[in-house]
Write an enzyme that holds these catalytic residues in place. Structure first.
Site, PDB file in Angstrom:
ATOM      1  N   GLY A  43     -33.695  74.456 174.807  1.00 33.86           N
ATOM      2  CA  GLY A  43     -33.426  75.287 174.292  1.00 33.86           C
ATOM      3  C   GLY A  43     -33.840  76.455 174.327  1.00 33.86           C
ATOM      4  N   ASP A 101     -38.282  75.674 163.236  1.00 31.46           N
ATOM      5  CA  ASP A 101     -37.833  75.743 162.193  1.00 31.46           C
ATOM      6  C   ASP A 101     -38.699  74.554 161.107  1.00 31.46           C
ATOM      7  OD1 ASP A 101     -35.842  74.413 160.167  1.00 31.46           O
ATOM      8  OD2 ASP A 101     -34.957  73.664 161.292  1.00 31.46           O
ATOM      9  N   LYS A 130     -36.554  80.318 161.974  1.00 30.98           N
ATOM     10  CA  LYS A 130     -36.173  79.981 160.233  1.00 30.98           C
ATOM     11  C   LYS A 130     -36.983  80.272 158.997  1.00 30.98           C
ATOM     12  CE  LYS A 130     -32.182  77.039 161.822  1.00 30.98           C
ATOM     13  NZ  LYS A 130     -31.274  75.918 161.194  1.00 30.98           N
ATOM     14  N   PHE A 151     -27.796  76.602 160.215  1.00 30.25           N
ATOM     15  CA  PHE A 151     -27.729  76.353 162.386  1.00 30.25           C
ATOM     16  C   PHE A 151     -26.718  77.010 162.964  1.00 30.25           C
ATOM     17  CE2 PHE A 151     -26.604  73.745 165.155  1.00 30.25           C
ATOM     18  CZ  PHE A 151     -27.821  72.815 165.128  1.00 30.25           C
ATOM     19  N   VAL A 152     -27.430  77.631 163.754  1.00 27.79           N
ATOM     20  CA  VAL A 152     -27.219  78.282 164.846  1.00 27.79           C
ATOM     21  C   VAL A 152     -27.486  77.633 166.720  1.00 27.79           C
ATOM     22  CG1 VAL A 152     -28.163  80.255 163.537  1.00 27.79           C
ATOM     23  CG2 VAL A 152     -29.280  79.153 165.299  1.00 27.79           C
TER      24      VAL A 152
HETATM   25  P1  IMP Z   1     -38.531  72.046 164.318  1.00 27.26           P
HETATM   26  O1  IMP Z   1     -38.840  71.198 165.149  1.00 27.26           O
HETATM   27  O2  IMP Z   1     -38.076  71.581 163.342  1.00 27.26           O
HETATM   28  O3  IMP Z   1     -39.673  73.327 164.340  1.00 27.26           O
HETATM   29  O4  IMP Z   1     -37.260  72.550 165.702  1.00 27.26           O
HETATM   30  C1  IMP Z   1     -37.367  73.203 166.656  1.00 27.26           C
HETATM   31  C2  IMP Z   1     -36.307  72.136 167.416  1.00 27.26           C
HETATM   32  O5  IMP Z   1     -35.447  71.937 166.970  1.00 27.26           O
HETATM   33  C3  IMP Z   1     -36.079  73.176 168.607  1.00 27.26           C
HETATM   34  O6  IMP Z   1     -36.365  73.272 169.565  1.00 27.26           O
HETATM   35  C4  IMP Z   1     -34.336  73.457 168.330  1.00 27.26           C
HETATM   36  O7  IMP Z   1     -34.058  72.574 169.042  1.00 27.26           O
HETATM   37  C5  IMP Z   1     -33.793  72.776 167.356  1.00 27.26           C
HETATM   38  N1  IMP Z   1     -32.856  73.082 165.966  1.00 27.26           N
HETATM   39  C6  IMP Z   1     -33.502  73.969 164.934  1.00 27.26           C
HETATM   40  N2  IMP Z   1     -33.180  74.230 164.354  1.00 27.26           N
HETATM   41  C7  IMP Z   1     -32.120  74.998 164.934  1.00 27.26           C
HETATM   42  C8  IMP Z   1     -30.457  74.839 164.757  1.00 27.26           C
HETATM   43  O8  IMP Z   1     -30.325  76.048 164.358  1.00 27.26           O
HETATM   44  N3  IMP Z   1     -29.809  75.092 166.446  1.00 27.26           N
HETATM   45  C9  IMP Z   1     -30.085  74.663 166.909  1.00 27.26           C
HETATM   46  N4  IMP Z   1     -31.254  73.943 167.243  1.00 27.26           N
HETATM   47  C10 IMP Z   1     -32.573  74.201 166.021  1.00 27.26           C
END
Ligand code: IMP
Ligand code: MG
Length: 182
Positions: A43, A101, A130, A151-152
């Site tokens: 990402g 996130d 987020k 979701f982006v």
């Molecule tokens: P977390 O572990 O929930 O904080 O999510 C982090 C990972 O989830 C990021 O590095 C992204 O790869 C993916 N992710 C979280 N939200 C989004 C979104 O809105 N769009 C695309 N990928 C996301």
């Protein structure tokens, strides 16, 4: 690809101006320090390239490949894909990720880095944060933009591995989400 975007959240020019500001802060904070940037892939690949070209320091670069997302929901577990991590003993580590996130990803990586690597310090920088309650107690030290809970895609971020190469950040149409569902 363009037709699948319902709304652009940040145009490329807006993102790049914000990167100028973030890069200036990072450059000032790490001026006299041995910096290793660790990019979390996939990402952060565009964010990494655009940000680091604005940081004129003799930094070193490593990358970690992890995954947690399936579709538009976090899977709840982090999978590390690489077996070896670069030697960062005594160095100052700056983690780069596309988006904070639930916090699961950053928390797992930070934890592993702090416990196993011998780094002098570990900080993190995310392009997007987020505005949701975090599942894990983790915060980012440098943040590009705070965004609502949507979701982006684009600028490195994917939906089931699509849309990473869009030059801006946007929100998908309902139809595109259905069509590209796994
Ligand atoms: P977390 O572990 O929930 O904080 O999510 C982090 C990972 O989830 C990021 O590095 C992204 O790869 C993916 N992710 C979280 N939200 C989004 C979104 O809105 N769009 C695309 N990928 C996301
Ligand atoms: Mg992803």
């Amino acid at each position: 690809m363009e037709a699948d975007i319902a709304r652009v959240l940040y145009h490329e020019s807006t993102i790049l101006s914000r990167l100028d500001e973030l890069a200036a802060r990072i450059t000032a904070d790490y001026r006299e320090k041995e910096l290793t940037v660790v990019a979390i892939l996939n990402g952060s690949f565009i964010f990494m390239a655009d940000l680091l070209r604005r940081v004129p320091l003799p930094l070193q670069l490593d990358s970690w490949s992890v995954s947690s997302y399936h579709g538009t929901k976090t899977s709840g577990t982090i999978q590390f894909r690489q077996t070896q991590i670069a030697d960062v003993r005594g160095r100052h580590v700056l983690l780069l990720d596309d988006i904070l996130d639930s916090g699961l990803t950053l928390h797992a990586i930070r934890d592993r880095m702090e416990k196993e690597s011998g780094a002098a310090s570990v900080r993190s920088c995310v392009l997007l944060r987020k505005m949701v309650p975090r599942t894990c107690p983790v915060e980012a030290d440098y943040v590009g933009f705070d965004i609502p809970d949507e979701f982006v895609v684009g600028y490195g971020l994917d939906y089931n591995e699509r849309y990473r190469n869009l030059p801006y950040i946007g929100i998908l149409t309902e139809e595109a989400i259905r069509r590209n569902a796994l």
